[in-house]
Design a protein around this motif. Structure first.
Motif, PDB file in Angstrom:
ATOM      1  N   ALA A   1       1.010  -1.217  -0.099  1.00  0.00           N
ATOM      2  CA  ALA A   1      -0.080  -0.006   0.171  1.00  0.00           C
ATOM      3  C   ALA A   1       0.794   1.365  -0.039  1.00  0.00           C
ATOM      4  O   ALA A   1       1.714   1.334   0.708  1.00  0.00           O
ATOM      5  CB  ALA A   1      -1.023   0.087   1.174  1.00  0.00           C
ATOM      6  N   LEU A   2       0.431   2.241  -0.693  1.00  0.00           N
ATOM      7  CA  LEU A   2       1.108   3.469  -0.647  1.00  0.00           C
ATOM      8  C   LEU A   2       1.127   4.066   0.476  1.00  0.00           C
ATOM      9  O   LEU A   2      -0.014   4.334   1.020  1.00  0.00           O
ATOM     10  CB  LEU A   2       0.434   4.231  -1.898  1.00  0.00           C
ATOM     11  CG  LEU A   2       1.218   5.615  -2.316  1.00  0.00           C
ATOM     12  CD1 LEU A   2       2.680   5.546  -2.568  1.00  0.00           C
ATOM     13  CD2 LEU A   2       0.430   6.497  -3.210  1.00  0.00           C
ATOM     14  N   LYS A   3       2.084   4.472   1.204  1.00  0.00           N
ATOM     15  CA  LYS A   3       1.819   5.128   2.442  1.00  0.00           C
ATOM     16  C   LYS A   3       1.355   6.637   2.460  1.00  0.00           C
ATOM     17  O   LYS A   3       1.641   7.403   1.597  1.00  0.00           O
ATOM     18  CB  LYS A   3       3.473   5.009   3.144  1.00  0.00           C
ATOM     19  CG  LYS A   3       3.962   3.924   3.416  1.00  0.00           C
ATOM     20  CD  LYS A   3       3.099   2.940   4.467  1.00  0.00           C
ATOM     21  CE  LYS A   3       3.540   1.604   4.594  1.00  0.00           C
ATOM     22  NZ  LYS A   3       3.006   0.723   5.329  1.00  0.00           N
ATOM     23  N   GLN A   4       0.358   6.869   3.159  1.00  0.00           N
ATOM     24  CA  GLN A   4      -0.375   7.721   3.211  1.00  0.00           C
ATOM     25  C   GLN A   4       0.779   9.197   3.618  1.00  0.00           C
ATOM     26  O   GLN A   4       0.343  10.295   3.301  1.00  0.00           O
ATOM     27  CB  GLN A   4      -1.416   8.121   4.355  1.00  0.00           C
ATOM     28  CG  GLN A   4      -2.569   7.241   3.525  1.00  0.00           C
ATOM     29  CD  GLN A   4      -3.788   6.999   4.715  1.00  0.00           C
ATOM     30  OE1 GLN A   4      -3.849   7.787   5.607  1.00  0.00           O
ATOM     31  NE2 GLN A   4      -4.606   5.978   4.434  1.00  0.00           N
ATOM     32  N   THR A   5       1.699   8.906   4.482  1.00  0.00           N
ATOM     33  CA  THR A   5       2.575   9.783   4.712  1.00  0.00           C
ATOM     34  C   THR A   5       3.338  10.662   3.641  1.00  0.00           C
ATOM     35  O   THR A   5       3.849  11.712   3.522  1.00  0.00           O
ATOM     36  CB  THR A   5       3.583   9.432   6.083  1.00  0.00           C
ATOM     37  OG1 THR A   5       4.210   8.406   5.351  1.00  0.00           O
ATOM     38  CG2 THR A   5       2.746   9.110   7.057  1.00  0.00           C
ATOM     39  N   LEU A   6       3.594   9.691   2.517  1.00  0.00           N
ATOM     40  CA  LEU A   6       4.095  10.150   1.316  1.00  0.00           C
ATOM     41  C   LEU A   6       3.257  11.304   0.564  1.00  0.00           C
ATOM     42  O   LEU A   6       3.815  12.221  -0.013  1.00  0.00           O
ATOM     43  CB  LEU A   6       4.504   8.973   0.482  1.00  0.00           C
ATOM     44  CG  LEU A   6       5.425   7.987   0.972  1.00  0.00           C
ATOM     45  CD1 LEU A   6       5.576   7.035  -0.173  1.00  0.00           C
ATOM     46  CD2 LEU A   6       6.661   8.709   1.143  1.00  0.00           C
ATOM     47  N   LEU A   7       2.023  11.422   0.882  1.00  0.00           N
ATOM     48  CA  LEU A   7       0.923  12.026   0.139  1.00  0.00           C
ATOM     49  C   LEU A   7       0.837  13.500   0.870  1.00  0.00           C
ATOM     50  O   LEU A   7       0.206  14.418   0.515  1.00  0.00           O
ATOM     51  CB  LEU A   7      -0.153  11.508  -0.059  1.00  0.00           C
ATOM     52  CG  LEU A   7      -0.136  10.260  -0.846  1.00  0.00           C
ATOM     53  CD1 LEU A   7      -1.453   9.430  -0.966  1.00  0.00           C
ATOM     54  CD2 LEU A   7       0.366  10.398  -2.190  1.00  0.00           C
ATOM     55  N   ARG A   8       1.169  13.573   2.034  1.00  0.00           N
ATOM     56  CA  ARG A   8       0.873  14.780   2.875  1.00  0.00           C
ATOM     57  C   ARG A   8       2.117  15.758   2.832  1.00  0.00           C
ATOM     58  O   ARG A   8       3.399  15.436   2.639  1.00  0.00           O
ATOM     59  CB  ARG A   8       0.795  14.391   4.248  1.00  0.00           C
ATOM     60  CG  ARG A   8      -0.736  13.483   4.438  1.00  0.00           C
ATOM     61  CD  ARG A   8      -0.956  13.498   6.018  1.00  0.00           C
ATOM     62  NE  ARG A   8      -2.134  12.547   5.763  1.00  0.00           N
ATOM     63  CZ  ARG A   8      -2.762  11.719   6.713  1.00  0.00           C
ATOM     64  NH1 ARG A   8      -2.069  11.809   7.913  1.00  0.00           N
ATOM     65  NH2 ARG A   8      -3.964  11.232   6.598  1.00  0.00           N
TER      66      ARG A   8
END
Length: 131
Positions: free
Chosen positions: A124-131
């Motif tokens: 899963a793409l880590k959400q922290t990378l998107l913030r």
């Protein structure tokens, strides 16, 4: 390992279903807008475009795993809305197959709620990378 494989397969299925739904909308915006109008909703063409882009966003969230729980819960709300708006009790008398379509939405709801609780597992793409 079997758990991870089952979850990734479920993610692919969820993603495919929403990509396919959006694809049908994009293929014939007018037909979908007509269906929405027949259900009694205003601004049907606008709602069709919103629904198609929303379904693309859901599909991307499922396949990537980003915002997975949020996407699962939003999809659950959307699926139940669709069940009542387009296949609910007011449609059963004219066409008994609508009852089956209505019930199928609850099966999908169960899977989405299960997914929301258990998360995207691996890959899963880590959400922290998107913030």
């Amino acid at each position: 390992m079997a758990r991870a494989i089952a979850i990734i397969v479920a993610r692919i299925i969820f993603s495919f279903v929403f990509f396919m739904a959006a694809g049908f909308k994009f293929a014939d915006i007018g037909a979908t807008a007509g269906y929405i109008t027949a259900a009694g909703f205003p601004m049907a063409t606008f709602l069709t475009w919103i629904a198609a882009f929303f379904e693309i966003a859901l599909a991307l969230a499922f396949i990537s795993g980003a915002f997975f729980t949020e996407a699962s819960l939003l999809a659950a709300i959307y699926v139940i809305f669709l069940a009542f708006a387009f296949h609910g009790p007011s449609h059963w008398q004219q066409n008994q197959a609508e009852f089956g379509f209505f019930v199928d939405h609850f099966t999908f709801l169960a899977g989405l709620l299960f997914a929301a609780v258990h998360g995207p597992e691996r890959w899963a793409l880590k959400q922290t990378l998107l913030r």
